[in-house]
Design an enzyme around this catalytic site. Structure first.
Site, mmCIF file in Angstrom:
data_model
loop_
_atom_site.group_PDB
_atom_site.id
_atom_site.type_symbol
_atom_site.label_atom_id
_atom_site.label_comp_id
_atom_site.label_asym_id
_atom_site.label_seq_id
_atom_site.Cartn_x
_atom_site.Cartn_y
_atom_site.Cartn_z
ATOM 1 N N TYR A 3 0.679 -1.254 -0.066
ATOM 2 C CA TYR A 3 -0.039 -0.082 0.126
ATOM 3 C C TYR A 3 0.841 1.160 0.066
ATOM 4 O O TYR A 3 0.418 2.283 -0.539
ATOM 5 C CB TYR A 3 -0.912 -0.011 1.308
ATOM 6 C CG TYR A 3 -2.009 -0.688 1.101
ATOM 7 C CD1 TYR A 3 -2.233 -2.022 0.616
ATOM 8 C CD2 TYR A 3 -3.365 -0.096 1.473
ATOM 9 C CE1 TYR A 3 -3.575 -2.834 0.585
ATOM 10 C CE2 TYR A 3 -4.563 -0.564 1.272
ATOM 11 C CZ TYR A 3 -4.841 -1.970 0.916
ATOM 12 O OH TYR A 3 -5.891 -2.704 0.790
ATOM 13 N N LYS A 8 3.036 -15.461 1.913
ATOM 14 C CA LYS A 8 3.520 -16.242 0.711
ATOM 15 C C LYS A 8 4.819 -16.243 0.616
ATOM 16 O O LYS A 8 5.597 -15.929 -0.371
ATOM 17 C CB LYS A 8 2.664 -15.280 -0.625
ATOM 18 C CG LYS A 8 2.729 -15.802 -1.959
ATOM 19 C CD LYS A 8 1.793 -16.806 -2.222
ATOM 20 C CE LYS A 8 1.801 -17.597 -3.570
ATOM 21 N NZ LYS A 8 0.937 -18.794 -3.587
ATOM 22 N N ASP A 39 -2.977 -18.277 -0.135
ATOM 23 C CA ASP A 39 -3.959 -19.120 -1.196
ATOM 24 C C ASP A 39 -4.443 -20.180 -0.172
ATOM 25 O O ASP A 39 -5.970 -20.283 -0.433
ATOM 26 C CB ASP A 39 -3.273 -19.687 -2.321
ATOM 27 C CG ASP A 39 -1.983 -20.010 -2.203
ATOM 28 O OD1 ASP A 39 -1.525 -20.190 -1.137
ATOM 29 O OD2 ASP A 39 -1.329 -20.571 -3.227
ATOM 30 N N ASP A 66 -6.330 -7.266 4.083
ATOM 31 C CA ASP A 66 -7.477 -6.441 3.277
ATOM 32 C C ASP A 66 -8.592 -7.445 2.715
ATOM 33 O O ASP A 66 -9.844 -7.579 3.099
ATOM 34 C CB ASP A 66 -6.897 -5.485 2.393
ATOM 35 C CG ASP A 66 -8.077 -4.721 1.743
ATOM 36 O OD1 ASP A 66 -8.736 -4.452 2.397
ATOM 37 O OD2 ASP A 66 -8.118 -4.849 0.471
ATOM 38 N N ASP A 86 -12.245 -9.316 4.251
ATOM 39 C CA ASP A 86 -13.670 -9.243 3.444
ATOM 40 C C ASP A 86 -14.166 -10.523 3.150
ATOM 41 O O ASP A 86 -15.577 -10.872 3.504
ATOM 42 C CB ASP A 86 -13.504 -8.502 2.189
ATOM 43 C CG ASP A 86 -13.861 -6.881 2.199
ATOM 44 O OD1 ASP A 86 -13.298 -6.302 3.129
ATOM 45 O OD2 ASP A 86 -14.441 -6.543 0.893
HETATM 46 C C1 IPM Z 1 -10.360 -1.350 4.230
HETATM 47 C C2 IPM Z 1 -10.327 -0.442 2.873
HETATM 48 C C3 IPM Z 1 -9.604 0.522 2.558
HETATM 49 C C4 IPM Z 1 -8.060 -0.600 2.533
HETATM 50 C C5 IPM Z 1 -9.668 1.081 1.063
HETATM 51 C C6 IPM Z 1 -10.815 1.982 1.314
HETATM 52 C C7 IPM Z 1 -8.205 2.003 0.965
HETATM 53 O O1 IPM Z 1 -10.861 -1.474 1.738
HETATM 54 O O2 IPM Z 1 -10.355 -0.499 5.104
HETATM 55 O O3 IPM Z 1 -10.213 -2.535 4.434
HETATM 56 O O4 IPM Z 1 -7.764 -1.334 1.550
HETATM 57 O O5 IPM Z 1 -7.486 -0.715 3.602
HETATM 58 MN MN MN Z 2 -11.137 -3.640 2.501
#
Ligand code: IPM
Ligand code: MN
Length: 372
Positions: free
Chosen positions: A142, A189, A221, A245, A249
């Site tokens: 990042y 990884k 993976d 990240d 999710d």
């Molecule tokens: C999160 C979001 C952020 C990230 C984005 C909005 C930059 O997806 O907080 O998970 O990737 O960290």
């Molecule tokens: Mn995110």
């Protein structure tokens, strides 16, 4: 307790879900006799539109001078869907994390018994999910050097990590595991990436000073597969910025909706609390966004300041909303309840828990404290 809290609603559904967290914190303030002062500021697309930058200096200053930050969400398609754009709302959040040195992002993933039916996954497999992701937040790909050469059409993103960056979050993850089921899974990884090989070396060496904690390593993976096939094997997941990240999710699918998962981003001096979901621009101002992730993020703020009874009361009110089916349509398609109604219900049901508080299936998690 007196707390000054910076409130950055951000884009899309951010402001409306954060408004529900504020209602809940007001209710905690009244019930438990605290004094919370909220100050709002601009970030993201709205800040670009009004001030020409995604993180205006007065927003940064306010955050630096506050005890904590409540954050909503960030991102608008007119900027991030456009590869020619020179400025993105996300840059505001990334710079804020860096400036405040918020190096650890803590993302708990729990399956709530009342919502288990909503998950598309095998109920038996996900039933005992109770894990927490420690995602490194201020380094890695990042933040590495980037370039885009429009002549040659070659673009670069660099992933780099120092031993110190790895070591400070590793200590936090191991300390967290001590109070949990005493297992850390390092996700990397290391069969391909040098940075992952450094992570392994540093984490293995630190693990020696936590002999009571079991350390396991998994490639990203495989970890993605294991998280869906057998999530209850995980306790604390330790990983870098980008893997964390993505995995978090994915973790939200276990819980039933991305609208349920909170997070805390902490450093040594500052702390910010944010739902893991994005800005969901299509839902903006439609009163359909799930406020629970933002409300539980406010709960993590309370825990951060050791207001554990208060956090327990907030979580109990959230659990009550689940068992009474006062939920938004992402949880139950047929639901007629909107963001505001769910927020009001949770805020109105925050009360001191007495000793006779019923430890039934729904509330059992409260016995070992709340969100994390
Ligand atoms: C999160 C979001 C952020 C990230 C984005 C909005 C930059 O997806 O907080 O998970 O990737 O960290
Ligand atoms: Mn995110």
């Amino acid at each position: 307790m007196r707390l000054e809290i910076a409130v950055l609603g951000g884009d899309g559904i951010g402001p409306e879900v954060v408004a529900q967290s504020l209602k809940c914190l007001r209710s905690v303030e009244e019930t438990f006799g605290h004094s919370f002062k909220f100050k709002k500021a601009l970030i993201g697309a709205e800040a670009i539109d009004k001030k020409g930058t995604p993180l205006p200096e007065d927003t940064l200053k306010l955050c630096k001078n506050s005890d904590a930050i409540l954050f909503g969400a960030i991102g608008m398609p007119k900027y991030d869907g456009n590869p020619d754009s020179k400025i993105w709302p996300e840059q505001g959040l990334l710079r804020l994390r860096k400036e405040l040195d918020l190096f650890a992002n803590i993302r708990p993933v729990k399956v709530f018994p009342a919502l288990i039916k909503q998950s598309p996954l095998n109920k038996k497999l996900i039933k005992h999910t109770d894990l927490v992701i420690y995602r490194e937040l201020s380094g890695g790909i990042y933040y590495g050097n980037k370039s885009m050469d429009s002549g040659t059409n070659i673009a670069t993103d660099t992933c780099s990590y120092s031993e110190d960056e790895i070591s400070r979050i590793t200590h936090l993850a191991f300390k967290a595991a001590k109070n949990r089921r005493k297992k850390v899974t390092l996700v990397d990884k290391a069969n391909v990436l040098e940075t992952s090989r450094l992570w392994r070396r540093v984490v293995r060496s630190i693990a020696k000073s936590y002999p009571e904690i079991e350390l396991e390593t998994l490639f990203i993976d495989n970890a993605a597969v294991q998280m869906i096939l057998n999530p209850s094997q995980f306790d604390v997941i330790l990983t870098d910025n980008m893997f964390g990240d993505i995995l978090s999710d994915q973790g939200s699918v276990l819980a039933g909706s991305i609208g349920l998962l909170p997070s805390a981003s902490v450093g040594t001096e500052h702390a910010m609390f944010e739902p893991i979901h994005g800005s969901y621009p299509d839902a903006k101002d439609k009163n359909i966004a799930n406020p629970v992730a933002a409300i539980l993020s406010a709960g993590m703020l309370l825990q951060h300041f050791k207001l554990n009874e208060e956090a327990d009361a907030l979580v109990a009110a959230v659990l009550k909303s689940f068992s009474k089916k006062i939920v938004t349509p992402d949880i139950m398609g047929s639901s007629k309840y909107g963001t505001n109604y769910v927020g009001d219900f949770i805020a109105d049901n925050i009360m001191e828990l007495d000793d006779n508080f019923n430890m039934n299936d729904e509330n059992i998690d409260l016995g070992k404290s709340t969100i994390i």
